[in-house]
Design a protein around this motif. Sequence first.
Motif, PDB file in Angstrom:
ATOM      1  N   ILE A  48      44.349  39.705  43.353  1.00 59.36           N
ATOM      2  CA  ILE A  48      44.308  40.007  44.257  1.00 59.36           C
ATOM      3  C   ILE A  48      45.461  40.617  44.565  1.00 59.36           C
ATOM      4  CG2 ILE A  48      43.238  39.752  46.469  1.00 59.36           C
ATOM      5  CD1 ILE A  48      41.394  37.531  46.142  1.00 59.36           C
ATOM      6  N   ASP A  49      45.890  41.788  44.397  1.00 65.15           N
ATOM      7  CA  ASP A  49      47.563  42.244  44.927  1.00 65.15           C
ATOM      8  C   ASP A  49      46.310  42.697  46.326  1.00 65.15           C
ATOM      9  OD1 ASP A  49      49.592  43.951  45.240  1.00 65.15           O
ATOM     10  OD2 ASP A  49      48.779  45.253  44.009  1.00 65.15           O
ATOM     11  N   MET A  50      47.522  41.923  47.105  1.00 63.18           N
ATOM     12  CA  MET A  50      47.249  42.673  48.571  1.00 63.18           C
ATOM     13  C   MET A  50      48.206  42.894  49.422  1.00 63.18           C
ATOM     14  SD  MET A  50      46.090  38.861  49.733  1.00 63.18           S
ATOM     15  CE  MET A  50      45.909  39.207  51.732  1.00 63.18           C
ATOM     16  N   ASP A  51      48.655  42.953  50.810  1.00 60.57           N
ATOM     17  CA  ASP A  51      50.545  42.497  51.459  1.00 60.57           C
ATOM     18  C   ASP A  51      49.913  41.232  52.036  1.00 60.57           C
ATOM     19  OD1 ASP A  51      50.934  42.716  55.030  1.00 60.57           O
ATOM     20  OD2 ASP A  51      51.037  44.534  54.071  1.00 60.57           O
ATOM     21  N   GLU A  52      51.582  41.100  51.953  1.00 61.86           N
ATOM     22  CA  GLU A  52      52.036  39.492  51.678  1.00 61.86           C
ATOM     23  C   GLU A  52      51.638  38.934  53.909  1.00 61.86           C
ATOM     24  OE1 GLU A  52      56.775  37.854  50.464  1.00 61.86           O
ATOM     25  OE2 GLU A  52      56.319  39.667  52.028  1.00 61.86           O
ATOM     26  N   ALA A  53      51.981  39.582  54.214  1.00 60.50           N
ATOM     27  CA  ALA A  53      51.282  39.525  56.021  1.00 60.50           C
ATOM     28  C   ALA A  53      49.819  38.729  55.711  1.00 60.50           C
ATOM     29  CB  ALA A  53      51.742  40.076  56.894  1.00 60.50           C
ATOM     30  N   LEU A  54      49.130  39.118  54.673  1.00 57.29           N
ATOM     31  CA  LEU A  54      47.339  38.733  55.149  1.00 57.29           C
ATOM     32  C   LEU A  54      47.387  37.154  54.075  1.00 57.29           C
ATOM     33  CD1 LEU A  54      45.674  41.921  56.252  1.00 57.29           C
ATOM     34  CD2 LEU A  54      46.753  40.427  57.648  1.00 57.29           C
ATOM     35  N   ALA A  55      48.329  37.087  53.217  1.00 57.90           N
ATOM     36  CA  ALA A  55      47.917  36.261  51.867  1.00 57.90           C
ATOM     37  C   ALA A  55      47.035  35.176  51.802  1.00 57.90           C
ATOM     38  CB  ALA A  55      48.936  36.028  51.105  1.00 57.90           C
ATOM     39  N   GLU A  56      47.523  34.427  53.135  1.00 54.55           N
ATOM     40  CA  GLU A  56      47.699  32.596  53.252  1.00 54.55           C
ATOM     41  C   GLU A  56      46.415  32.803  53.903  1.00 54.55           C
ATOM     42  OE1 GLU A  56      49.335  29.316  56.027  1.00 54.55           O
ATOM     43  OE2 GLU A  56      50.421  31.266  55.757  1.00 54.55           O
ATOM     44  N   ASP A  57      46.105  34.111  54.821  1.00 54.93           N
ATOM     45  CA  ASP A  57      44.839  33.738  55.884  1.00 54.93           C
ATOM     46  C   ASP A  57      43.511  34.353  54.860  1.00 54.93           C
ATOM     47  OD1 ASP A  57      42.957  34.193  58.435  1.00 54.93           O
ATOM     48  OD2 ASP A  57      43.069  36.011  57.817  1.00 54.93           O
ATOM     49  N   LEU A  58      44.179  34.881  53.314  1.00 51.49           N
ATOM     50  CA  LEU A  58      42.907  35.221  52.904  1.00 51.49           C
ATOM     51  C   LEU A  58      42.267  33.996  51.862  1.00 51.49           C
ATOM     52  CD1 LEU A  58      41.172  37.496  51.471  1.00 51.49           C
ATOM     53  CD2 LEU A  58      42.510  38.301  50.272  1.00 51.49           C
ATOM     54  N   ALA A  59      44.092  33.611  51.374  1.00 56.01           N
ATOM     55  CA  ALA A  59      43.574  32.849  50.828  1.00 56.01           C
ATOM     56  C   ALA A  59      42.847  31.119  51.148  1.00 56.01           C
ATOM     57  CB  ALA A  59      44.845  31.985  49.565  1.00 56.01           C
ATOM     58  N   ARG A  60      42.969  31.475  52.516  1.00 53.15           N
ATOM     59  CA  ARG A  60      42.097  30.171  53.499  1.00 53.15           C
ATOM     60  C   ARG A  60      40.509  30.545  53.322  1.00 53.15           C
ATOM     61  NH1 ARG A  60      39.867  30.468  58.786  1.00 53.15           N
ATOM     62  NH2 ARG A  60      41.341  31.564  58.753  1.00 53.15           N
ATOM     63  N   ARG A  61      40.557  31.467  53.867  1.00 57.37           N
ATOM     64  CA  ARG A  61      39.263  32.044  54.040  1.00 57.37           C
ATOM     65  C   ARG A  61      38.256  32.157  52.829  1.00 57.37           C
ATOM     66  NH1 ARG A  61      38.023  35.152  58.694  1.00 57.37           N
ATOM     67  NH2 ARG A  61      39.888  35.330  60.081  1.00 57.37           N
ATOM     68  N   LEU A  62      38.871  32.319  51.367  1.00 54.75           N
ATOM     69  CA  LEU A  62      38.011  32.371  49.780  1.00 54.75           C
ATOM     70  C   LEU A  62      38.417  30.771  50.239  1.00 54.75           C
ATOM     71  CD1 LEU A  62      40.126  35.238  47.784  1.00 54.75           C
ATOM     72  CD2 LEU A  62      38.227  34.680  48.993  1.00 54.75           C
ATOM     73  N   THR A  63      38.731  30.373  50.545  1.00 57.83           N
ATOM     74  CA  THR A  63      38.907  28.324  49.519  1.00 57.83           C
ATOM     75  C   THR A  63      37.804  27.749  51.122  1.00 57.83           C
ATOM     76  OG1 THR A  63      41.136  28.324  49.059  1.00 57.83           O
ATOM     77  CG2 THR A  63      40.162  26.236  50.081  1.00 57.83           C
ATOM     78  N   MET A  64      37.375  28.287  51.720  1.00 60.96           N
ATOM     79  CA  MET A  64      36.469  28.133  52.950  1.00 60.96           C
ATOM     80  C   MET A  64      35.025  28.713  52.372  1.00 60.96           C
ATOM     81  SD  MET A  64      35.684  29.205  56.661  1.00 60.96           S
ATOM     82  CE  MET A  64      35.975  30.741  56.613  1.00 60.96           C
ATOM     83  N   PHE A  65      35.004  29.771  51.525  1.00 56.34           N
ATOM     84  CA  PHE A  65      33.778  30.082  50.755  1.00 56.34           C
ATOM     85  C   PHE A  65      33.744  29.227  49.647  1.00 56.34           C
ATOM     86  CE2 PHE A  65      34.673  33.945  53.516  1.00 56.34           C
ATOM     87  CZ  PHE A  65      33.439  34.664  54.415  1.00 56.34           C
ATOM     88  N   LYS A  66      34.371  29.154  48.755  1.00 56.08           N
ATOM     89  CA  LYS A  66      34.159  28.697  47.355  1.00 56.08           C
ATOM     90  C   LYS A  66      33.267  27.160  47.784  1.00 56.08           C
ATOM     91  CE  LYS A  66      37.928  25.807  46.158  1.00 56.08           C
ATOM     92  NZ  LYS A  66      37.237  24.819  45.338  1.00 56.08           N
ATOM     93  N   LEU A  67      33.350  25.904  48.291  1.00 51.14           N
ATOM     94  CA  LEU A  67      33.001  25.089  48.494  1.00 51.14           C
ATOM     95  C   LEU A  67      33.023  24.897  46.850  1.00 51.14           C
ATOM     96  CD1 LEU A  67      29.277  26.299  50.390  1.00 51.14           C
ATOM     97  CD2 LEU A  67      31.093  25.648  51.705  1.00 51.14           C
ATOM     98  N   ARG A  68      31.594  24.036  46.921  1.00 48.66           N
ATOM     99  CA  ARG A  68      31.489  23.205  45.598  1.00 48.66           C
ATOM    100  C   ARG A  68      31.897  24.349  43.626  1.00 48.66           C
ATOM    101  NH1 ARG A  68      27.204  18.450  46.490  1.00 48.66           N
ATOM    102  NH2 ARG A  68      27.505  17.685  48.354  1.00 48.66           N
ATOM    103  N   SER A  69      32.063  25.489  43.847  1.00 47.67           N
ATOM    104  CA  SER A  69      32.190  26.255  42.955  1.00 47.67           C
ATOM    105  C   SER A  69      33.288  26.480  42.167  1.00 47.67           C
ATOM    106  CB  SER A  69      32.252  28.253  43.957  1.00 47.67           C
ATOM    107  OG  SER A  69      32.028  28.806  44.055  1.00 47.67           O
TER     108      SER A  69
END
Length: 269
Positions: A79-100
């Motif tokens: 995922i190639d993205m704006d650096e300012a939003l990377a930490e928040d996006l990583a947190r959100r994706l980790t929240m969504f992954k559950l037991r994946s």
Amino acid sequence: MTQAKLSPTLSPDARCAPASGRAILQVSGEDRVKLLQGLVTQDLERVARDGIGYSALLTPQGKLIADFMLVHQEDALLIDMDEALAEDLARRLTMFKLRSKAEIARVEMPVTRGIGPKPEGALDDPRHPSLGWRLYGAALEQGEPVDWDALRIAARVPKIGLELQSGDSFILELGFERLHGVDFRKGCFVGQEVTARMHHRTSLRRRLMVVELSQEVPAGSVVVNENDREVGVVYTQAEGKGLAHLRVDRAEGVLRAGEAEVRVLDSGE
């Protein structure tokens, strides 16, 4: 995953430089495709086919959280993205992954943007042909600097933090369908219901437009019509032109932003 360092040969006609302000998130694990396919606006099958795709993560209300490039690799997705939003996006994706069976991690990887003949391994920018190519894993620089703002304006391509506002923007108003950033045939994604309703409207209330300005104004300047009614906001400017997010029903006649006269050149219709 260990990233191989690339040393591609550049054509003398290519102009390129390392992309600044970008961050790379790596999504690995056997459920990586399944995880992202149910969340983001892009079809992961298309990413696998083309090697790259433009996409976004939205709120359930259909507003933008972040836009990004999805890059296919043999055993991971980048995922190639704006650096300012990377930490928040990583947190959100980790929240969504559950037991994946998927892992999300920040990785250090250079990204080069260029125009002209592309080197081996480079991928065409999926948003618009005028935006050239992107190369992952190498930091290359050659030729005169590219005026990316001027190219974005001509192609009506928004940028996060300017035309695109995290937590506020509706992606169809900013041209995501035209820029191949949303796929309505792929199945569900977060915010799909609201986005699909906007997709099926006869017309959008607001749209990203190219305007001509008599003089430069600060990014974020409010545009008004001859009745002093607010029309929208002008953002990126270069070479006397700019990108403005405007109300379609008010973007007529004489418009002004501060001391500048504003004229719509491309309404996006």
